[in-house]
Write a protein that holds these residues in place. Structure first.
Motif, mmCIF file in Angstrom:
data_model
loop_
_atom_site.group_PDB
_atom_site.id
_atom_site.type_symbol
_atom_site.label_atom_id
_atom_site.label_comp_id
_atom_site.label_asym_id
_atom_site.label_seq_id
_atom_site.Cartn_x
_atom_site.Cartn_y
_atom_site.Cartn_z
ATOM 1 N N LEU A 142 15.682 -19.080 -2.414
ATOM 2 C CA LEU A 142 15.695 -18.249 -1.205
ATOM 3 C C LEU A 142 16.765 -17.169 -1.291
ATOM 4 O O LEU A 142 16.577 -16.050 -0.823
ATOM 5 C CB LEU A 142 15.918 -19.147 0.013
ATOM 6 N N PHE B 48 15.934 -13.751 -2.934
ATOM 7 C CA PHE B 48 15.129 -12.775 -2.187
ATOM 8 C C PHE B 48 16.033 -12.012 -1.221
ATOM 9 O O PHE B 48 16.233 -12.430 -0.101
ATOM 10 C CB PHE B 48 14.023 -13.486 -1.404
ATOM 11 N N LYS B 49 16.558 -10.887 -1.697
ATOM 12 C CA LYS B 49 17.375 -10.060 -0.797
ATOM 13 C C LYS B 49 16.514 -8.887 -0.343
ATOM 14 O O LYS B 49 15.366 -8.731 -0.747
ATOM 15 C CB LYS B 49 18.629 -9.600 -1.536
ATOM 16 N N GLU C 167 14.899 -6.678 -3.127
ATOM 17 C CA GLU C 167 13.791 -7.325 -3.846
ATOM 18 C C GLU C 167 12.527 -7.321 -2.974
ATOM 19 O O GLU C 167 11.428 -7.071 -3.462
ATOM 20 C CB GLU C 167 14.152 -8.758 -4.239
ATOM 21 N N MET C 168 12.724 -7.582 -1.691
ATOM 22 C CA MET C 168 11.557 -7.594 -0.794
ATOM 23 C C MET C 168 10.929 -6.200 -0.688
ATOM 24 O O MET C 168 9.710 -6.059 -0.704
ATOM 25 C CB MET C 168 11.971 -8.100 0.586
ATOM 26 N N ILE D 188 6.053 -15.633 -1.797
ATOM 27 C CA ILE D 188 6.091 -14.813 -0.577
ATOM 28 C C ILE D 188 6.201 -15.721 0.660
ATOM 29 O O ILE D 188 6.856 -15.384 1.632
ATOM 30 C CB ILE D 188 4.859 -13.888 -0.521
ATOM 31 N N ALA E 70 9.755 -16.700 1.241
ATOM 32 C CA ALA E 70 10.615 -15.575 1.638
ATOM 33 C C ALA E 70 10.457 -15.337 3.135
ATOM 34 O O ALA E 70 9.334 -15.221 3.614
ATOM 35 C CB ALA E 70 10.214 -14.319 0.871
ATOM 36 N N THR F 52 10.175 -23.291 4.462
ATOM 37 C CA THR F 52 11.342 -22.465 4.802
ATOM 38 C C THR F 52 11.787 -22.744 6.239
ATOM 39 O O THR F 52 12.969 -22.848 6.534
ATOM 40 C CB THR F 52 10.987 -20.964 4.664
#
Lengths: 508, 165
Positions: free
Chosen positions: A139, A142-143, A146-147, A268, A271, A322
């Motif tokens: 997790l 995924f900053k 990157e997203m 995805i 995230a 998540t």
């Protein structure tokens, strides 16, 4: 609590009469509502929430999970058989699935869609149980940057692979992204591109855009052509054996496509904030990029069904993970799940996994059980469902058009949405006739707000250096550059090779 | 003057709409507010201009199907479904939208279904039954079960206001 005893307790709880009955009921409800284009699984979860107040979490939470798990499967049936996305996340299946139905391959398409979804949910369930200890580092990778780059990669993949003209694909993505700016900007609460119209303050409803661009042009085409969805004799294609053949084909020919779609959907899904609609379009774009016959995708290609349906199926379980582990909603529907947790006195987040480990496992396992029940119902019900493909186009037009208009209205209960569906349909019809890309417009539109948020934040943090701000960002930026320039370079190489071959032929 | 292709006309509409959006975007004072709409509409304008120039250069012939010798086939029926058929289909859809917006779902759906099915060869009693059946199902599912109030239509709302001031 230790993992193994908690897992065993979760299994025990799941097969108790009341939770089992709840899962069975929720699966049937979600399949039925999933089939109706106007009602999404998310809407049903929201509506049943007040009725679960005070219910035992061991029954109520699996009920909600089963509702979430199977609604997309019902939506896939509608998408494949009628071309109308049952849910926003069924959009790609409506393109290739319906094209296969029109070629008399409804059973095969359904077999592929159901098989891909079931397998990916089961994969998600097993993977989620195994991955819980490894969640934090994944997790954390995924900053914002990157997203942003993931969305950009998907947009470019779809746009540059538009048949006939890459420029038209890019224009389509640009239209979608610009339309997503209409309404109040979330960060500043400033109204943009509304021209003083109060209706536009809330933006344009995604369901209206999706139905106007994908569903209405399909029905208009059927009406204009005046022929049934599938050729005469296509009923045989809906036999149980055809569905099994479709599912078998998944294992024999499209296993890599399924695996790629599933991994994309899972990444995805875990995230925060991206959700299944993003996952399916990114998986679809990736399938098109990786396909040996990219021109076939969009015209009834099995890869165009397998990739997005596997991403959609697995996304829900990753999304749930998540929410359970970090207390961060992975998508808008998970916000409702958070509310459900709090209603039942459970605090989501790391403490949930420590204090209610069995319940966390039970919720994840329930999703697998629900799709298995859903798959059995779908397989045996499909031969009856396929009969819809033989109904006259006029009858379908008469029955489905009011449902589409109703679907545009019920999402927000705004009368103006009825007019907006007319405008988006005109846009959809134009892009279909003139060779623009419907998936690019939709992806641009649904991802626009997130794209903007990530863009502004990334520029704030790194300026233009965002493209090489981390190793992951650098890899994604390289993919972007390759996706833009690979096609012209490839055709140049092919031209050169062709020239050499021709020269050799002449000299011989 | 050379006749423009339908694609060119569509690109012109895109250019006009995006230009309006671009100019409106530049009016916002905060860079974070204007960045995305200005950037996206601006890029779309550039790409649409490029596509339009390409289309104009290639001419309308590029969009026409050709036979084995490369000659343009002029008969629109050979191309596939004529544009006129799409237009007629869209008119039926537009009619439904206008009816629902004016008279609301309860009146518009059975009325439109009756007229549409009757005009397309269904018997009048089948058309009535299907239209009424459809609105009954819609009412039961959406209003009774889901508690969603169906759109009443602007004409009916106006009449209500006149009768119940």
């Amino acid at each position: 609590m230790n993992t193994i005893p908690a897992l065993l307790q979760a299994f025990g709880n799941m097969f108790q009469p009341m939770p089992l009955l709840a899962v069975f009921a929720a699966t049937i409800i979600s399949l039925i509502v999933g089939v109706i284009p106007a009602i999404t699984g998310a809407l049903v979860v929201i509506m049943v929430l007040p009725f679960l107040f005070g219910a035992d979490p061991i029954v109520a939470m699996p009920f909600l999970c089963a509702l979430l798990a199977s609604s997309g499967m019902g939506g896939a049936i509608t998408s494949v058989l009628t071309g109308i996305p049952g849910d926003n996340a069924n959009g790609p299946a409506a393109i290739d699935g319906f094209a296969m139905t029109r070629q008399g391959q409804a059973g095969r398409a359904l077999g592929l869609a159901i098989g891909a979804a079931v397998m990916s949910v089961l994969f998600g369930v097993v993977f989620s149980i195994l991955i819980i200890p490894l969640m934090t580092p994944i997790l954390m990778s995924f900053k914002t940057v990157e997203m942003l780059l993931i969305i950009l990669v998907a947009l470019l993949f779809l746009a540059v692979l538009t048949k006939g003209s890459r420029v038209k694909g890019l224009i389509s993505a640009g239209i979608g992204l610009t339309l997503s700016c209409v309404g109040l900007q979330q960060a500043s609460a400033i109204a943009r591109l509304t021209f003083g119209n109060m209706y536009l303050y809330d933006g344009i409803e995604p369901a209206t855009v999706l139905m106007g661009i994908l569903a209405v042009p399909t029905l208009l085409e059927l009406q204009a052509e005046g022929v049934a969805i599938a050729p005469v004799g296509a009923l045989a294609a809906g036999k149980l054996i055809e569905l099994f053949k479709g599912t078998k084909e998944l294992f024999t020919k499209h296993l890599w496509t399924w695996l790629r779609g599933t991994l994309i959907g899972y990444l995805i899904g875990i995230a925060p904030a991206l959700g299944s609609t993003t996952a399916v379009w990114i998986a679809y774009a990736q399938a098109k990029q990786a396909s040996k016959n990219p021109d076939e995708i969009g015209k009834g290609s099995p890869e165009g069904i397998v990739a997005p349906e596997s991403a959609r199926g697995v996304c829900a379980s990753a999304d749930l993970l998540t929410t359970l582990v970090f207390g961060i909603p992975g998508s808008s529907i998970m916000v409702v799940f958070l509310a459900a947790f709090l209603m039942m006195g459970i605090q989501p987040g790391p403490t949930l996994v420590i204090e209610h480990t069995a319940l966390a496992f039970q919720m994840i396992l329930t999703m697998g059980l629900s799709v298995l029940i859903g798959a059995v119902i779908c397989y045996f019900g499909a031969p009856f469902m396929v009969r819809i493909t033989q109904v006259s186009p006029h009858m379908l037009f008469a029955v489905l058009m009011p449902i589409i208009v109703l679907g545009a209205y019920v999402t927000r209960e705004f009368g103006v949405d009825i007019i907006v569906i007319g405008i988006t349909s005109l846009l959809g019809l134009s892009i279909k006739r003139f060779g623009f890309s419907a998936p690019s417009i939709i992806l641009g539109f649904v991802m626009g707000n997130l794209f903007e948020r990530f863009l502004v934040r990334s520029l704030d943090l790194y300026g233009v250096g965002l493209f090489w701000s981390s190793p992951t960002a650098l890899v994604l930026s390289s993919i972007i550059v390759i996706s833009i320039f690979w096609s012209p370079i490839k055709s140049q190489i092919e031209r050169m090779r062709g020239g050499k071959v021709a020269a050799k032929g002449q000299s011989a | 003057m050379r006749k423009l292709s339908p694609t060119a006309w569509f690109l012109i509409v895109v250019l006009l709409v995006m230009s309006v959006f671009f100019v409106a975007s530049l009016g916002y004072s905060d860079i974070k507010v204007k960045l995305m709409p200005a950037l996206m509409s601006g890029l779309t304008i550039v790409l649409a201009l490029f596509a339009l120039i390409q289309d104009l250069k290639a001419g309308a012939r590029q969009n026409m199907p050709t036979d084995e010798d490369g000659d343009v086939i002029e008969d629109e029926k050979i191309i596939g479904t004529p544009l006129r058929a799409y237009f007629q289909a869209f008119l039926w859809f537009a009619g439904l939208i206008a009816l629902v917006y004016g008279l609301g779902f309860i009146i518009a759906v059975p009325l439109w279904m009756f007229v549409y099915l009757w005009r397309h060869g269904s018997q009048w009693w089948t058309a009535i039954l299907l239209g009424v059946g459809m609105i009954v199902i819609i009412y039961l599912v959406f209003t009774t079960l889901l508690q969603i109030e169906l759109y009443p239509g602007i004409v009916i709302e106006w009449l209500n206001r006149q009768l119940n001031p």
